[in-house]
Write an enzyme that holds these catalytic residues in place. Sequence first.
Site, short mmCIF file in Angstrom:
data_model
loop_
_atom_site.label_atom_id
_atom_site.label_comp_id
_atom_site.label_asym_id
_atom_site.label_seq_id
_atom_site.Cartn_x
_atom_site.Cartn_y
_atom_site.Cartn_z
CD GLU A 28 -2.98 -0.69 -0.11
OE1 GLU A 28 -3.12 0.49 -0.49
OE2 GLU A 28 -3.52 -1.65 -0.68
CB CYS A 190 -18.81 2.26 -21.28
SG CYS A 190 -17.99 3.61 -20.41
CB CYS A 193 -19.10 -1.34 -17.75
SG CYS A 193 -19.15 -0.89 -16.00
CB CYS A 199 -22.78 4.01 -15.10
SG CYS A 199 -21.45 5.22 -15.16
#
Length: 337
Positions: A28, A190, A193, A199
């Site tokens: 991280e 998209c 998706c 969305c």
Amino acid sequence: MLQWFDQAGRHDLPWQHPRSAYRVWLSEIMLQQTQVSTVIPYFERFLAAFPNLPDLAAATPDQVSAQWAGLGYYARARNLHATARICVEQHGGDLPRDFDALLALPGIGRSTAGAILAQAWGDRFAILDGNVKRVLARYHGISGWPGTPAVEKQLWQQAQAHLPDSRLADYTQAQMDFGATLCTRARPACLVCVLQSDCVAFAQGRVDELPTSKPGKALPEREAIMLWLEDEQGRVLLQRRPPTGIWAGLWSLPEASDEAAARDWFDRHISGDFASAQALPDVPHVFSHYKLRIQPRRLSGLRPRDRVGEDNDLQWLDREQLRALGLPAPIRKLLDR
DNA sequence: AATCCGGGGAT
DNA sequence: ATCCCAGGATT
């Protein structure tokens, strides 16, 4: 999201096998503002040098620094080392499984603390990195640059609200994979998706403009009148620009700083009635150091004065010659319409 | 709220 | 050349 992750997520990143708080934490920190492909070799070398947290705590600053060299943001390495030593002294040689205790450690903010707890322990905490910000801004149609507190607050709120009740490690990874591989900054996928139907950005055709990009410094704005002049055969009058300054030496439309200068130039070079010029919509253009607002004026069916034909820096060109030329982008854009 | 940190990838 | 990247700390 979890369903998508099982099928299309990344399951073979180095810090996923084996999964431990130390490895998750290290990954991280390295991944802050740094892409996965860049981090992987550093992660593996670092882990070979310092297999566990007490090893890292026992190292000298120079040893840590040597492993980090080239990754950038070197405060991350200093904080990493300091945190390792704090964990040895105060948390029994491991990272604390506690949000506030993690947040108190140098180099660990809200998102990283949440990521460590969710990934290492499956605890129910949200993250908000660049990927999640992009996905949420689009999914909910949230406008505004995420760097502003008001927008960031909304995004954290949504990130928190979407948390599932189980599989937090997978969910956390899923969001990042989703943003990194599908809901990408440019040309997101998209059409395939799984969130497409809900969305907001997709429904409104705003995918390309969300998340709102960081506002650049306010550039000074200038304006110029450009003359789009055509003769009786439809040829366009081009003028070679001066050897210095913007678009130096390129062919462009005759330019004037204002209306009066434009009329004056026209009357000296062209026989015709400038007052009948058609004002076309402005063409905005951004340079590195200023914005230019081009105000096109169009006149056609013109008859050139004799001088025009003799001037090396002024020429009537037909469509074909224009295409071969090499015009500045906004000029080409204007003439192509 | 702005600024700094930084090398590197994508476009 | 520009924007952005698994952000956080400092001013």
